[in-house]
Structures are given as C-alpha cells and as structure tokens.
Write a protein that holds these residues in place. Structure first.
Motif, PDB file in Angstrom:
ATOM      1  N   TRP A  30     -12.769  52.499  24.721  1.00 23.93           N
ATOM      2  CA  TRP A  30     -11.917  53.686  24.721  1.00 23.93           C
ATOM      3  C   TRP A  30     -10.912  53.640  23.572  1.00 23.93           C
ATOM      4  CZ3 TRP A  30     -13.075  58.058  26.687  1.00 23.93           C
ATOM      5  CH2 TRP A  30     -13.716  58.181  27.921  1.00 23.93           C
ATOM      6  N   GLY A  61     -18.303  51.546  22.360  1.00 20.38           N
ATOM      7  CA  GLY A  61     -17.950  51.848  23.742  1.00 20.38           C
ATOM      8  C   GLY A  61     -16.484  51.823  24.082  1.00 20.38           C
ATOM      9  N   PHE A 119     -24.063  52.208  29.448  1.00 21.38           N
ATOM     10  CA  PHE A 119     -22.770  51.611  29.093  1.00 21.38           C
ATOM     11  C   PHE A 119     -22.440  50.478  30.060  1.00 21.38           C
ATOM     12  CE2 PHE A 119     -22.241  54.775  26.027  1.00 21.38           C
ATOM     13  CZ  PHE A 119     -21.045  54.616  25.348  1.00 21.38           C
ATOM     14  N   GLU A 120     -22.678  50.708  31.348  1.00 22.43           N
ATOM     15  CA  GLU A 120     -22.419  49.674  32.351  1.00 22.43           C
ATOM     16  C   GLU A 120     -23.257  48.433  32.087  1.00 22.43           C
ATOM     17  OE1 GLU A 120     -21.028  51.502  36.640  1.00 22.43           O
ATOM     18  OE2 GLU A 120     -23.096  50.893  36.372  1.00 22.43           O
ATOM     19  N   HIS A 152     -19.113  58.575  27.205  1.00 23.76           N
ATOM     20  CA  HIS A 152     -18.679  57.468  28.050  1.00 23.76           C
ATOM     21  C   HIS A 152     -17.829  56.476  27.260  1.00 23.76           C
ATOM     22  CE1 HIS A 152     -20.976  58.423  31.681  1.00 23.76           C
ATOM     23  NE2 HIS A 152     -21.885  58.901  30.853  1.00 23.76           N
ATOM     24  N   MET A 158     -21.300  47.465  22.578  1.00 24.74           N
ATOM     25  CA  MET A 158     -20.219  48.065  23.347  1.00 24.74           C
ATOM     26  C   MET A 158     -18.873  47.911  22.652  1.00 24.74           C
ATOM     27  SD  MET A 158     -21.028  49.803  26.046  1.00 24.74           S
ATOM     28  CE  MET A 158     -22.151  50.514  24.823  1.00 24.74           C
ATOM     29  N   VAL A 202     -15.558  52.409  27.800  1.00 24.80           N
ATOM     30  CA  VAL A 202     -15.247  51.251  28.632  1.00 24.80           C
ATOM     31  C   VAL A 202     -13.950  50.622  28.141  1.00 24.80           C
ATOM     32  CG1 VAL A 202     -17.645  50.719  29.225  1.00 24.80           C
ATOM     33  CG2 VAL A 202     -16.643  49.709  27.169  1.00 24.80           C
ATOM     34  N   GLU A 203     -13.299  49.924  29.051  1.00 25.51           N
ATOM     35  CA  GLU A 203     -12.126  49.149  28.677  1.00 25.51           C
ATOM     36  C   GLU A 203     -12.587  47.775  28.190  1.00 25.51           C
ATOM     37  OE1 GLU A 203      -9.279  50.391  28.456  1.00 25.51           O
ATOM     38  OE2 GLU A 203      -9.314  52.160  29.760  1.00 25.51           O
ATOM     39  N   SER A 239     -22.437  46.595  28.832  1.00 23.08           N
ATOM     40  CA  SER A 239     -21.135  45.927  28.946  1.00 23.08           C
ATOM     41  C   SER A 239     -21.236  44.590  29.662  1.00 23.08           C
ATOM     42  CB  SER A 239     -20.134  46.826  29.688  1.00 23.08           C
ATOM     43  OG  SER A 239     -19.873  47.997  28.956  1.00 23.08           O
ATOM     44  N   ASP A 251     -13.856  45.368  30.686  1.00 16.91           N
ATOM     45  CA  ASP A 251     -15.146  45.635  31.321  1.00 16.91           C
ATOM     46  C   ASP A 251     -16.302  44.938  30.611  1.00 16.91           C
ATOM     47  OD1 ASP A 251     -13.947  47.349  33.168  1.00 16.91           O
ATOM     48  OD2 ASP A 251     -14.122  49.068  31.839  1.00 16.91           O
TER      49      ASP A 251
END
Length: 409
Positions: free
Chosen positions: A385, A383, A313-314, A203, A379, A205-206, A317, A209
């Motif tokens: 990207w 996390g 991750f969500e 996974h 993150m 995240v940007e 974040s 996020d």
C-alpha cells in the motif's frame, strides 16, 4: 500542499467483503495524506462510516437495494447505481457552481468497467478506477459455462454498451485518467477514446502481511485452489489435470470454496478416480485459508475470466508460487519470476498445460524455491500500500499541476 480530494465510492464498508471492503482500504489509505470528502451510500444495517474514517468528511445517501433474497443479483447488476450516479453528478455540478475548492475527483467504485463514471465536464481532474472486468469467456469454454449466474450473463452486452452507449462514451471521455486493473482494459472499451490510461492493481497489502516461507524439502507437492464455486475459477480444469498425474500420487490438491461448481468437481474427481488425491474443504474461516497457505507448495488458480486477483495477492504474500491463466488481473499480477502463466483456449488444452506446469515444478524443486522468493519480491514491488499510495499521490499532484497550468496560462 495538502490536496483536497473528492472520493466517490458507490459501495464502501469496512465490515463487508469484496469491493466494499477494498474501497474502504483505499479510502483509509488516501485520508492519511489528503483532505478527503467521500461521496458514498449506505446499505441497510450498515454501521456509521464516519467512525471508521475519522479524517474524512463523509456524505452518504441511502442505497436503493433489491430485497435481501436477490442479494446476488443486486451485487451483480447494481441497479441502485443509476440513482447514486445521478446524485453524485448533481452534487459535483453544484459544488463546482459554488466554487468549492477541489483539487482532484477520484471515483473508486464500482470497479466493474460496465458501470460508467459519474464524471462531469470540468477543469478539475477526474480520475476513475482501478476498473476492470468485462472479460469475454474464451470460446472453447463457453459450453461449460452454462451454469453462470443470471447477472454474469450480462457480460456479453458489455462490448455493445461501450460501442453504442452515449453515456459510456461521454463519461469515459470526460475522464482525465482511467486506471485499469490490467492493460487490456483500454482495448475492451472499444472505440471510446481516453485522454490518459494507467495500469493500477486494485489490491494492496501491508508490509507485515508479506511473510517469506520456510521451504521444507519433501517428496510431497501440495497444491491449493481458493475460489468461489463457479466454472470460471478453473477448479474443474485442475481436477482434470490431477487425472493426468495419477503416476505421481504424492501430488495432492486442496480446494477451498463452495458453490455448485464444487459439487460438480467432487463428482468429476470420483469419476476420474482421483478423489483420494483431492481434499474439498468447502467454506472455511479465513484463518484456515491462511494456515493452508503456510503448508501448501503451489497456488493453482487457472481462472480464465478473472478481472481481479485478490487471492493471488494473499498467496504471493505468503511466498506461494502461482500457476494461473495469462488473462485479466492474474496476467498482470503474475510474472515469470513468481509463477507460470498459461493460455486458456479450451478445457482439454488447459488441463494438459496445468499438468505439464505442475510436473515441471515437481521435478525442479530449486525452481520452486526460486519462484517462492520471487513471489515475495513481486509483492514488495507491486503490492505494498505504501508504494501504491506514493504512486497515486504523485499522479494526483501531476494532474493537479497540469490542470492549474492550463487554467492560468
């Protein structure tokens, strides 16, 4: 130098969920800095991938699927993967024979460890993953996992596959690098010898996020659990833990998800007289999930057979501390700076340990705030990207350079 990369994804769809959507995120990130040819397949009614991946050459074959009423079985067993596997190997052998310029081959999906890569014997580095799963059910929970889906029951055969299947042994040993979602992946492959192994979470995240939360001082402590209504997600253990917290009525639990296990947990909550402290929201829009993160205090996710951890991750974040099990993906994602990891030996032990962990955060709000800060930092560390792709690009270049030196030495 722009590397010429063959990406392989058995299922990839920006308009889907789960593995197919995640594979798209990987492809859309990699095409930003590599010359990509994608080998994939399209399902019934799927949109043209080329418009979503404008910088990628897409080669797609029709997917073989079970009838729609068997969608869950199709997703779990992936019977069409055999046909795709054969097509990919045939395509790769022909490309190598014709002398096509290929620097790296990277197979993204299936993420499940039980599905062998389509690797062939070649001097071109073949990377596969991130792969995970094939986690055993802790023995103490086996009696309560009888409602597992038919497809998931095949998990007990995975260890046998890895030890006796010549196809698994050959294709995994053909790999230059296997990327594992958690460090235990290498051990779960049994006697299969790998050339190189790296841990890489699937996974990402940007930066936009990741949002630090504003912690409001309040006596209430709101827990949230998000997951499919299956036994392994640990909702039943949380309900039992709530029954051990009756002397702390300010602690509330919000459950988001649907399925047979949720119905069981609602009945259990009533029998334990804690239904007034648990809100079962069922299936809700994703925006509702994100909104709930904003006012919850702790993300409780005691899944004891979790290969991945997208919901972690969500939650992280959004600055939510996590209480989870120290197994699979969650055990890799969560550290002591952002959460609490528990052993999962049996239901009684897990419920008791959950209650103790929840009480510890209830009684030490400064620690809760510190874990919230740690969630954001975690993150940012693992996390993003942008960082994941920088690492992957370096891996590609390193394996390509080593392969080139071997060929021309």
């Amino acid at each position: 130098m722009t590397l010429k990369v063959i990406l392989i994804a058995a299922n990839l769809d920006p308009e889907d969920v789960g593995e197919a959507l995640l594979a798209f995120h990987w492809a859309s990130q990699i095409e930003k800095w590599a010359d990509v040819t994608l080998l994939t397949q399209h399902r019934r009614g799927q949109s043209d991938l080329q418009k979503f991946l404008p910088n990628t050459k897409v080669i797609s074959w029709p997917a073989w699927q079970l009838p729609a009423k068997y969608e869950r079985l199709d997703a779990g067993l992936k019977p069409g993967y055999v046909k795709f596997w054969l097509k990919v190997r045939r395509w790769l052998k022909e490309a190598v024979k014709l002398g096509e310029e290929i620097d790296i081959i990277h197979q993204l999906t299936p993420f499940g460890l039980r599905y062998p890569p389509a690797s062939i014997k070649t001097n071109i580095p073949y990377i596969c993953g991130p792969k995970g799963g094939s986690l055993p059910t802790p023995k103490g929970f086996a009696a309560e996992c009888g409602s597992d889906s038919f497809a998931s029951k095949f998990r007990v055969l995975d260890n046998l596959l890895f030890n006796i299947s010549p196809i698994h042994r050959m294709t995994f040993q053909n790999l230059d690098v296997l990327l594992g979602i958690d460090s235990g992946v290498k051990d779960r492959l049994g006697t299969i010898k790998l050339r190189n192994f790296e841990v890489m979470l699937e996974h990402g995240v940007e930066e936009a996020d990741i949002v630090a939360r504003k912690v409001e001082h309040s006596k209430e402590l709101t827990l949230i659990h998000v997951g499919r209504g299956v036994r392994t997600k640990g909702l039943r253990d949380l309900v039992r833990a709530m029954s051990l917290l009756k002397d702390r009525p300010w602690i509330k639990l919000i459950s988001i998800g649907f399925g047979p296990e949720v119905d069981i947990c609602q009945s259990l909550a009533k029998s334990l007289s804690v239904e007034q402290n648990i809100a079962f929201l069922g299936r809700v829009a994703h925006k509702v999930v994100l909104d709930t993160y904003s006012y919850a205090d702790v993300f409780t996710f005691p899944s004891f057979r979790e290969p991945s951890g997208g919901v972690l991750f969500e939650a992280l974040s959004k600055g939510l501390p996590v209480i989870t099990c120290n197994l699979g993906g969650p055990g890799e994602i969560v550290n002591d700076d952002c959460g609490i990891r528990l052993n999962a030996e049996n239901p009684d032990q897990l419920a008791e340990d959950l209650a103790v962990a929840i009480i510890s955060l209830d009684e030490d709000r400064d620690r809760l705030m510190g874990l919230s800060t740690g969630a954001i930092q975690r993150m940012n560390d693992i996390g993003l990207w942008s960082k994941k792709m920088a690492w992957l690009k370096n891996l590609y270049e390193d394996r390509h350079d080593k392969a080139s030196r071997t060929i021309y030495s």
